[in-house]
Design a protein around this motif. Structure first.
Motif, mmCIF file in Angstrom:
data_model
loop_
_atom_site.group_PDB
_atom_site.id
_atom_site.type_symbol
_atom_site.label_atom_id
_atom_site.label_comp_id
_atom_site.label_asym_id
_atom_site.label_seq_id
_atom_site.Cartn_x
_atom_site.Cartn_y
_atom_site.Cartn_z
ATOM 1 N N MET A 1 0.477 -0.970 -0.176
ATOM 2 C CA MET A 1 -0.179 0.014 -0.344
ATOM 3 C C MET A 1 0.811 1.336 0.123
ATOM 4 N N LYS A 2 1.935 1.301 0.703
ATOM 5 C CA LYS A 2 2.962 2.660 0.551
ATOM 6 C C LYS A 2 3.660 2.539 -0.334
ATOM 7 N N ASN A 3 4.275 2.144 -1.477
ATOM 8 C CA ASN A 3 4.313 1.614 -2.534
ATOM 9 C C ASN A 3 3.552 2.265 -3.499
ATOM 10 N N LEU A 4 2.362 2.024 -3.360
ATOM 11 C CA LEU A 4 1.448 2.445 -4.058
ATOM 12 C C LEU A 4 1.248 4.047 -4.208
ATOM 13 N N ILE A 5 0.862 4.333 -3.096
ATOM 14 C CA ILE A 5 1.060 6.332 -2.231
ATOM 15 C C ILE A 5 2.619 6.371 -2.966
ATOM 16 N N ALA A 6 3.221 6.049 -2.938
ATOM 17 C CA ALA A 6 4.505 6.804 -3.615
ATOM 18 C C ALA A 6 4.433 7.047 -4.747
ATOM 19 N N LEU A 7 3.900 6.215 -5.281
ATOM 20 C CA LEU A 7 3.902 5.829 -6.866
ATOM 21 C C LEU A 7 2.469 6.959 -7.576
ATOM 22 N N ILE A 8 1.712 7.195 -6.322
ATOM 23 C CA ILE A 8 1.301 8.841 -7.085
ATOM 24 C C ILE A 8 1.319 9.118 -6.779
ATOM 25 N N PHE A 9 2.365 9.657 -5.198
ATOM 26 C CA PHE A 9 2.753 10.975 -5.083
ATOM 27 C C PHE A 9 3.610 11.465 -6.373
ATOM 28 N N LEU A 10 4.204 10.390 -6.245
ATOM 29 C CA LEU A 10 5.735 10.469 -7.619
ATOM 30 C C LEU A 10 5.141 10.916 -9.235
ATOM 31 N N LEU A 11 4.048 10.469 -9.801
ATOM 32 C CA LEU A 11 3.164 10.466 -11.242
ATOM 33 C C LEU A 11 2.375 11.837 -10.839
ATOM 34 N N ILE A 12 2.087 12.173 -9.597
ATOM 35 C CA ILE A 12 1.305 13.560 -9.390
ATOM 36 C C ILE A 12 2.319 14.675 -9.132
ATOM 37 N N THR A 13 3.384 14.457 -9.036
ATOM 38 C CA THR A 13 4.528 15.813 -8.683
ATOM 39 C C THR A 13 5.056 16.414 -9.777
ATOM 40 N N ASN A 14 5.129 15.117 -10.945
ATOM 41 C CA ASN A 14 6.284 14.731 -11.797
ATOM 42 C C ASN A 14 5.252 16.024 -13.092
ATOM 43 N N SER A 15 3.829 15.425 -13.008
ATOM 44 C CA SER A 15 2.892 15.999 -14.261
ATOM 45 C C SER A 15 2.987 17.421 -13.447
ATOM 46 N N LEU A 16 2.739 17.855 -12.498
ATOM 47 C CA LEU A 16 3.178 19.385 -11.834
ATOM 48 C C LEU A 16 4.068 19.841 -12.341
ATOM 49 N N PHE A 17 5.521 19.461 -11.914
ATOM 50 C CA PHE A 17 6.812 20.292 -13.107
ATOM 51 C C PHE A 17 6.595 19.955 -14.324
ATOM 52 N N SER A 18 6.140 18.761 -15.064
ATOM 53 C CA SER A 18 6.514 18.712 -16.435
ATOM 54 C C SER A 18 5.341 18.945 -17.669
ATOM 55 N N GLN A 19 5.650 19.058 -18.393
ATOM 56 C CA GLN A 19 4.432 19.486 -19.782
ATOM 57 C C GLN A 19 4.638 19.155 -20.914
ATOM 58 N N VAL A 20 3.881 17.962 -21.680
ATOM 59 C CA VAL A 20 4.868 17.314 -22.796
ATOM 60 C C VAL A 20 3.857 18.216 -23.606
ATOM 61 N N LEU A 21 4.781 18.862 -24.596
ATOM 62 C CA LEU A 21 4.463 19.981 -26.153
ATOM 63 C C LEU A 21 4.239 18.562 -26.787
ATOM 64 N N ASP A 22 3.429 18.846 -28.158
ATOM 65 C CA ASP A 22 3.260 18.841 -29.415
ATOM 66 C C ASP A 22 4.062 17.835 -29.807
ATOM 67 N N THR A 23 3.854 16.619 -30.727
ATOM 68 C CA THR A 23 4.602 16.051 -31.922
ATOM 69 C C THR A 23 5.006 16.866 -32.819
ATOM 70 N N ILE A 24 6.535 16.994 -32.648
ATOM 71 C CA ILE A 24 6.292 17.946 -34.469
ATOM 72 C C ILE A 24 7.341 16.942 -34.887
ATOM 73 N N TRP A 25 6.577 16.736 -36.480
ATOM 74 C CA TRP A 25 6.750 15.859 -36.975
ATOM 75 C C TRP A 25 8.164 16.559 -38.096
ATOM 76 N N TYR A 26 9.173 15.727 -38.612
ATOM 77 C CA TYR A 26 10.424 15.878 -39.770
ATOM 78 C C TYR A 26 10.390 15.081 -41.020
ATOM 79 N N ASP A 27 11.104 15.880 -41.708
ATOM 80 C CA ASP A 27 11.365 15.075 -43.505
ATOM 81 C C ASP A 27 12.856 15.091 -42.943
ATOM 82 N N ALA A 28 13.200 14.561 -43.873
ATOM 83 C CA ALA A 28 14.412 13.257 -44.684
ATOM 84 C C ALA A 28 15.786 14.632 -43.847
ATOM 85 N N LYS A 29 15.521 16.151 -44.451
ATOM 86 C CA LYS A 29 16.057 16.736 -43.955
ATOM 87 C C LYS A 29 15.805 17.816 -42.580
ATOM 88 N N TRP A 30 15.297 17.217 -42.268
ATOM 89 C CA TRP A 30 14.889 18.107 -40.297
ATOM 90 C C TRP A 30 13.897 19.024 -40.917
#
Length: 105
Positions: A1-30
């Motif tokens: 149970m403690k591990n589950l709580i720690a995992l949930i806390f880690l996921l919430i904390t990580n989402s507070l400090f990071s944000q995934v941007l949109d996917t950027i697509w590139y051709d062969a010449k970048w």
């Protein structure tokens, strides 16, 4: 149970400090392009705590092409260790940057 709580806390904390941007697509010449014309794609995650972008570039196959850290995406300013990979998964090159200047190969 403690591990589950720690995992949930880690996921919430990580989402507070990071944000995934949109996917950027590139051709062969970048050059940015549509998904249909892409050879590569990039997923960048902005980390508010360190004020930088963790970037992973992928081959269209889904295999990693490059990992690195940018302080700016546009314009690109590399800062930290960058590793490039062949499509077979082997690393092809490692370069460390500080403010877009090569520090170590």
């Amino acid at each position: 149970m403690k591990n589950l709580i720690a995992l949930i806390f880690l996921l919430i904390t990580n989402s507070l400090f990071s944000q995934v941007l949109d996917t950027i697509w590139y051709d062969a010449k970048w050059q940015k392009c549509t998904k249909t014309d892409a050879i590569y794609y990039r997923i960048a995650t902005y980390n508010t705590e360190s004020n930088n972008y963790s970037v992973v570039d992928y081959y269209k196959s889904g295999k990693i092409q490059m990992t690195g850290t940018f302080t700016s995406i546009e314009p690109e300013v590399k800062d930290g260790m960058f590793v490039w990979y062949l499509e077979d998964g082997n690393s092809s090159q490692k370069i460390e940057y500080k403010n877009n200047v090569i520090i170590k190969r």
